[in-house]
Design a protein around this motif. Structure first.
Motif, mmCIF file in Angstrom:
data_model
loop_
_atom_site.group_PDB
_atom_site.id
_atom_site.type_symbol
_atom_site.label_atom_id
_atom_site.label_comp_id
_atom_site.label_asym_id
_atom_site.label_seq_id
_atom_site.Cartn_x
_atom_site.Cartn_y
_atom_site.Cartn_z
ATOM 1 N N LEU A 79 -6.768 13.136 -3.429
ATOM 2 C CA LEU A 79 -6.495 11.828 -4.028
ATOM 3 C C LEU A 79 -5.894 11.985 -5.411
ATOM 4 N N ILE A 80 -6.462 12.883 -6.163
ATOM 5 C CA ILE A 80 -5.986 13.067 -7.530
ATOM 6 C C ILE A 80 -4.543 13.549 -7.525
ATOM 7 N N ASN A 110 -2.322 13.093 -5.274
ATOM 8 C CA ASN A 110 -1.427 12.016 -4.854
ATOM 9 C C ASN A 110 -1.314 10.936 -5.913
ATOM 10 N N ARG A 111 -2.427 10.642 -6.537
ATOM 11 C CA ARG A 111 -2.380 9.631 -7.572
ATOM 12 C C ARG A 111 -1.479 10.074 -8.707
ATOM 13 N N ALA A 161 0.886 12.140 -8.594
ATOM 14 C CA ALA A 161 2.285 12.150 -8.160
ATOM 15 C C ALA A 161 2.879 10.759 -8.296
ATOM 16 N N ILE A 162 2.115 9.782 -7.901
ATOM 17 C CA ILE A 162 2.600 8.404 -7.980
ATOM 18 C C ILE A 162 2.721 7.967 -9.431
#
Lengths: 158, 158
Positions: A102-103, A105-106, A108-109
């Motif tokens: 999650l981290i 991906n977060r 990255a966003i």
DNA sequence: CTTGACCTTCACATCAATGTGACCGTTCGA
DNA sequence: TCGAACGGTCACATTGATGTGAAGGTCAAG
């Protein structure tokens, strides 16, 4: 308190409260008239259930785990079977993987957002992304920026 | 590469690769014989999809987001509509909430494990839990220990 | 006594992510 | 040339977590 109040206080649809009960996660008392009755403890309990569900644990597991984390803030040792501890350890690992995932991906966003809006002030804006975009902007290069492999993240085994 | 190899390299069932395609998340080429053909980029792509799915994003959103994080490590500015940026920001917040929630729950479980097994050496064993359990053990109190409110965590709005 | 807010159960609907199998074509090596 | 391994589509089934609505009981206030 009755289901309506618990629903409000936990921001959980009544339907779900009944569902959790159906799954054996909570066992409310019953008034003479058949209404469900919950005491204070259920507020934390429900929040905890929601948290664990959101953590990706299925109700099946939560049901096993819950008696151990039972009365909020209290641990009941007798309930811990070795079997359960193993389950817990497994879930613990899975949760950590999930968190990492999650981290990544977060971030990255977040990075994408920072870059795309030129908001290089954002704390998450890594040097590489920020510099890449500014360089691109300065040179009028086709608007592309190098992104670290942050967004890529394999899913933990289910 | 064909679907079998991609499946292996991403540890993703073929069925799901077809499913993701059905959902518009990936668009493989087609060989003359109708076989799907994927190039290297799809490996990261699929892993990224899995990661985002695991992050709790629905395929619907991922489909919108993906063109932005498109070619792995590259950002394509033209794809970013303001509408989309808003969506991204929203998801970003939700992801952060999820992360916090997961961490709290993970730590609660880790703590529980530490306490229950007397493995006070674990880094996660907070002083309070550790001391509580040792105190309990020393005094022969009913085996209960105070647990911080860590395990309780409301779910972010869906 | 009626109305409205609340509760009950029952049951069907949805959505995402999967599993599974039927049935058929393709490729390739023995 | 035959069979194993792989590919394709179609389509139905399931599971988990939810939504939703019908049909009806309870209860307090007007």
């Amino acid at each position: 308190m009755r289901i309506g109040e618990l629903s409000e206080r936990t921001a959980t649809p009544r339907r779900l409260l009944r569902y959790y009960e159906e799954q054996g996660l909570i066992v409310p008392y019953r008034c003479a008239n058949g209404y469900r009755a919950y005491d204070e403890r259920f507020v934390d309990r429900v929040l905890q259930i929601r948290g664990l569900l959101d953590a990706g644990l299925p109700t099946r597991i939560i049901k096993q785990i819950l008696p151990c984390l039972d009365k909020p803030r209290t641990i009941h040792f007798p309930d811990a079977t070795p079997q359960m501890l193993a389950t817990l350890e497994g879930e613990l690992d899975r949760m950590s993987e999930r968190i990492d995932c999650l981290i990544r991906n977060r971030d990255a966003i977040a990075e994408y957002l920072d870059v795309v809006r030129g908001t290089a002030s954002g704390a998450a804006a890594s040097a590489v992304a920020a510099s890449a975009v500014s360089a691109a902007a300065a040179e009028g290069t086709p608007a592309e920026a190098a992104l670290p492999s942050a967004g890529v993240c394999a899913v933990p085994v289910a």
